[in-house]
Design an enzyme around this catalytic site. Structure first.
Site, PDB file in Angstrom:
ATOM      1  N   ASP A 160       0.842  -1.196   0.000  1.00 60.02           N
ATOM      2  CA  ASP A 160       0.000   0.000   0.000  1.00 60.02           C
ATOM      3  C   ASP A 160       0.878   1.248   0.000  1.00 60.02           C
ATOM      4  O   ASP A 160       2.020   1.195  -0.469  1.00 60.02           O
ATOM      5  CB  ASP A 160      -0.947  -0.027   1.207  1.00 60.02           C
ATOM      6  CG  ASP A 160      -2.326   0.537   0.884  1.00 60.02           C
ATOM      7  OD1 ASP A 160      -2.392   1.729   0.528  1.00 60.02           O
ATOM      8  OD2 ASP A 160      -3.319  -0.202   0.979  1.00 60.02           O
ATOM      9  N   HIS A 235      -3.987   6.344   2.703  1.00 63.13           N
ATOM     10  CA  HIS A 235      -4.630   5.093   2.304  1.00 63.13           C
ATOM     11  C   HIS A 235      -4.019   3.885   3.009  1.00 63.13           C
ATOM     12  O   HIS A 235      -4.733   3.008   3.512  1.00 63.13           O
ATOM     13  CB  HIS A 235      -4.501   4.957   0.782  1.00 63.13           C
ATOM     14  CG  HIS A 235      -5.288   3.857   0.164  1.00 63.13           C
ATOM     15  ND1 HIS A 235      -4.772   2.598  -0.031  1.00 63.13           N
ATOM     16  CD2 HIS A 235      -6.550   3.823  -0.336  1.00 63.13           C
ATOM     17  CE1 HIS A 235      -5.679   1.833  -0.628  1.00 63.13           C
ATOM     18  NE2 HIS A 235      -6.764   2.556  -0.827  1.00 63.13           N
ATOM     19  N   SER A 597     -11.154  -0.896  -1.423  1.00 63.83           N
ATOM     20  CA  SER A 597      -9.902  -0.807  -0.657  1.00 63.83           C
ATOM     21  C   SER A 597     -10.141  -1.045   0.822  1.00 63.83           C
ATOM     22  O   SER A 597      -9.264  -1.551   1.530  1.00 63.83           O
ATOM     23  CB  SER A 597      -9.269   0.580  -0.833  1.00 63.83           C
ATOM     24  OG  SER A 597      -8.545   0.678  -2.021  1.00 63.83           O
TER      25      SER A 597
END
EC number: 3.4.21.-
Length: 816
Positions: A160, A235, A597
């Site tokens: 990620d 994220h 996600s």
């Protein structure tokens, strides 16, 4: 001398302009599958699903041998300085990534020992209450010793955007039991280049970053991307905390608490492999290097909230490319892989996760809704969303439109109704009133934010703000945003027009259109408390849909995708102080965001709990347990529904199908004790590939180093807990093999149902399976009528000791 320098400079510039990144796969086995025989090196391969001791002399010497071969090939073909090798891949695939010109890439294709050369392609990110919604605190964590043992010694690797290590969700001291050394993980920890402090703390057990391809492509900016595992996006921190964040972390913003956050497996260790970046996403060459390293280091689970921007340019099938081949190697090494399905929904064939060895995760809306309302002076109440406090009770406030309070000197270089710049609005007219703003395309594009509207309104002394939506495009997603002052977003266009009409009718103007008196009034309700809905879960509008495709001509595959549904809408989780992925959460410690996600790390964390209880289970066994125990019924006892567009392009609910949710919504407590599993290993995956029409055996050998010697007859016979036949002619029978993982013998009654166009029959109707034993059963599908559409059904195995195993069935009848 001068001439030579000029030639060298010209040649270097030529490379800079034309060079691209290529992933090269070589003949010869990678570490995971090498069986010996190459220059006297002993075998490094182990049985499928077993882990390799990557520190052994056998492995390290063979790894050096492979890397030398990569370097020798490049040195033999090209002049030093005319290329740059970025990575050597040795563990899961044998190959390397290099920055070379197209002509050099063609030379590599023709070179002996080279199997394939693929131009690199980009990937993108696929972007609290859910532990309670899933029943973890009461039904799952207690079985493993409580939340402070849930996920003990399981390592989850995150490919990620990195991690913000200072967040309380990742603190090592937030536990009653200190973290000790891990018994088997061998990854390393990078240091923060500024503070010289390690990113690891016991909870975070590994932290590395991969950016060679990004740098070679000229996309990497060290000032904002951070040449370290530091999360410059948000994220990565968000997904890591969903799967493995500490339990009971207060979610606070603007002086309000929105509950307490926890990961699915709060005791699991976190291993960070940063390969995504804030502006450009990432490159497959970096992602493959990260996966290769993660498996080498000894992770148990991989969480991938990432998918391709577009299909690879040089591969013919969705299942065979360097990315999916690397993940096949990971699964062969015993690593469970959860990948986000993609955010292209609600349209069909929008999945970005295709392969049978991957667990593809769709996104659900859980039972929590944040709603608010605006009450007008005429008594009309307009529904909207807004995570904000109310205006003072029993009091109405004048409403002033941003377009009516512009300062005369303000230059119109931007849309003033966006309310992003307080300096262009008249504070005297706004102060004490509700500021009325417009939700333009700038909010969708990210150049405007609700956070900035709230800051503008607060700076001007407004009592609150209202955002109206005058037009909307399909796919526009409206999420509630926490606000420091009363605020609401009216998402329905017709209700927005009601507000605008009321404002225009009540506002007094002179002959030039200037306001003489603001008479529109309103009050904003309290939007801080969520409302719980029994209709949950629902398939989120954005969640990518099947059917799965086997090639980039979008021909349907005989494999159901997505595999499973998990919460992915409006998920509270950790955020990076440096995070810019969501404009509304810049500088905040938490964010409430949506996407597949967010769904994938839910499954990664739950898989860690299953792995903790059943450490010897294969990735396929874990996947089977999750799928066969999932539910297709919502909290109200109705079949699952999916958000979809109506004919008027408004969002509505329709009955969901397996193309929306796979096997159903995850049920963690049931997954711990599934009764039966549908197990599969490396040879089963190769059998699926070899029997899929249109996939060339030579291409399979290139990517897997395995010949097609397996007899599966048809890809629908692959032993997965679902059945998909895209081209059913007359009658076809498929078989499945189940293994009893319970402690006692159990007798199962097998039933089936199917929509009328396809007949279904199972055999035998019942069977007894001893503990640890395996049995097979068959499912026969027969075309009754050709409708040009898929028919859906289900096979159910109901056990005498209470276990219930279900698998979805999808088939399309054809005349020939």
């Amino acid at each position: 001398m001068d001439i030579g320098c000029k030639v060298l400079v010209f040649f270097t510039c030529f490379l800079t302009v034309t060079a691209e990144i290529y992933i090269v796969t070589m003949e010869g086995e990678p570490i995971i599958s090498y069986k010996g025989g190459d220059n006297g090196f002993e075998a490094t391969a182990v049985e499928s699903d077993e882990k390799i001791d990557t520190t052994s002399e056998l492995v390290t010497s063979y790894a050096r041998h492979l890397e030398r071969k990569h370097d020798m090939l490049l040195g033999m073909l090209f002049v030093e300085g005319s290329y740059k090798k970025l990575y050597s891949y040795k563990h899961l695939i044998n190959g390397f990534a290099a920055h070379v010109s197209p002509d050099q890439a063609e030379m590599l294709r023709r070179a002996p020992g080279v199997k394939s050369v693929d131009r690199d392609w980009k990937v993108r990110k696929l972007t609290t209450h859910t532990p309670q919604f899933l029943g973890l605190p009461t039904d799952v964590w207690p079985t493993g010793g409580g939340y402070d043992r849930a996920g003990e010694d399981i390592v989850i690797g995150f490919i990620d955007s990195g991690i913000f290590p200072h967040h309380p969700s990742f603190a090592s001291h937030h536990t009653t039991v200190p973290y000790g050394p891990h018994p088997s993980y061998k990854g390393k920890c990078e240091e923060d280049p500024h503070t010289k402090i390690s990113f690891c703390n016991g909870k975070i057990i590994g932290a590395q970053h991969f950016a060679e391809a990004a740098k070679a492509a000229g996309a990497f900016n060290p000032d904002i991307d951070f040449a370290s595992p530091m999360d410059g996006d948000g994220h990565g921190s968000h997904t890591a905390a969903i799967a493995a964040g500490n339990n009971g972390i207060p979610v606070r913003m603007h002086g309000y608490e929105f509950g307490k956050a926890s990961g699915m497996a709060p005791r699991a260790r976190i291993a960070v492999y940063k390969a995504l970046y804030r502006l450009f996403g990432g490159f497959v060459a970096d992602v493959v290097a990260a996966i290769d390293q993660a498996v080498h280091d000894g992770v148990d689970i991989l969480s991938l909230s990432v998918g391709p921007n577009s299909p690879p340019a040089t591969t013919k099938t969705t299942f065979l490319n360097p990315f999916d081949a690397t993940l096949l190697g990971a699964v062969k090494a015993g690593v469970f892989v959860a990948q986000a399905a993609g955010n292209g929904g609600p349209f069909p064939k929008t999945l970005v996760s295709y392969s049978p060895w991957i667990t593809t995760v769709a996104a659900a809306i859980d039972d929590r809704r944040y709603k608010n309302h605006l009450t007008l002076g005429n008594g009309k109440m307009l529904a909207g969303i807004g995570l904000s406090p109310s205006t003072r009770p029993h009091r109405s406030y004048k409403m002033v439109s941003a377009n009516d309070v512009l300062l005369g000197s303000s230059g119109m270089k931007y849309n003033p109704s966006d309310c992003q710049k307080p300096e262009v609005l008249n504070k005297k007219l706004v102060e004490g009133n509700i500021l009325l703003c417009g939700y333009s395309f700038n909010f969708v594009a990210g150049s405007a934010s609700i956070k900035k509207v709230a800051e503008t309104a607060k700076h001007l002394g407004a009592a609150g703000f209202v955002l109206v939506v005058e037009n909307v495009s399909p796919g526009t997603k409206f999420d509630p945003v926490p606000s420091c002052i009363p605020g609401i977003l009216i998402t329905d266009v017709s209700k927005s027009m009601d507000l605008i009409d009321y404002y225009n009718v009540t506002t007094s103007r002179d002959w030039m259109g200037r306001v003489k008196d603001f008479k529109a009034e309103g009050s904003i309700g309290d939007g801080l408390e969520p409302i719980l809905h029994k209709s949950a879960p629902e398939v989120a509008l954005f969640s990518a849909r099947g059917p799965n495709t086997k090639d980039f001509s979008f021909q349907d595959a005989d494999l159901l995708k997505p595999d499973i549904l998990a919460p992915g809408s409006l998920i509270w989780s950790a955020w990076s102080a440096n995070g810019t992925d969501e404009a509304n959460y810049i500088g905040e410690g938490f964010a409430l965001i949506s996407g597949t996600s967010m769904a994938a790390p839910h499954i990664a964390g739950i898989a860690a709990l299953v792995k903790q209880k059943h450490p010897q289970w294969s990735p396929a066994a874990i996947k089977s347990a999750l799928m066969t125990t999932s539910t297709v019924i919502d909290r109200a006892g109705r079949p699952l529904q999916a958000q979809q567009y109506s004919e008027t392009e408004t969002v509505t609910l329709v009955k969901a199908t397996p193309f929306d949710y796979g096997s159903g919504h995850v049920n963690p407590s049931a997954a711990l004790d599934p009764g039966l599993i549908f197990d599969a290993g490396y040879e089963d995956y190769i059998g699926f590939l070899c029997t899929t029409p249109g996939i060339d055996a030579h291409e399979i050998k290139n990517f897997t180093n395995t010949p097609c010697n397996f007899k599966m007859v048809h890809p629908s016979n692959f032993n997965t807990p679902s059945i998909a036949i895209s081209h059913l002619v007359r009658t076809q029978t498929v078989t499945r093999r189940v293994t009893n993982v319970a402690e006692e013998e159990e007798t199962y009654t097998i039933t089936s149902r199917m929509e009328p166009a396809i007949a279904i029959e199972v055999s035998p109707p019942a069977m007894t399976v001893r503990a640890g034993a395996s049995r097979t059963f068959s499912v026969t599908l027969t075309v009754r009528s050709v409708t040009g559409a898929y028919s859906f059904g289900q096979v159910t195995l109901k056990g005498s000791r209470g276990h219930k195993v279900t698998l979805p069935v999808v088939a399309m009848g054809q005349r020939r």
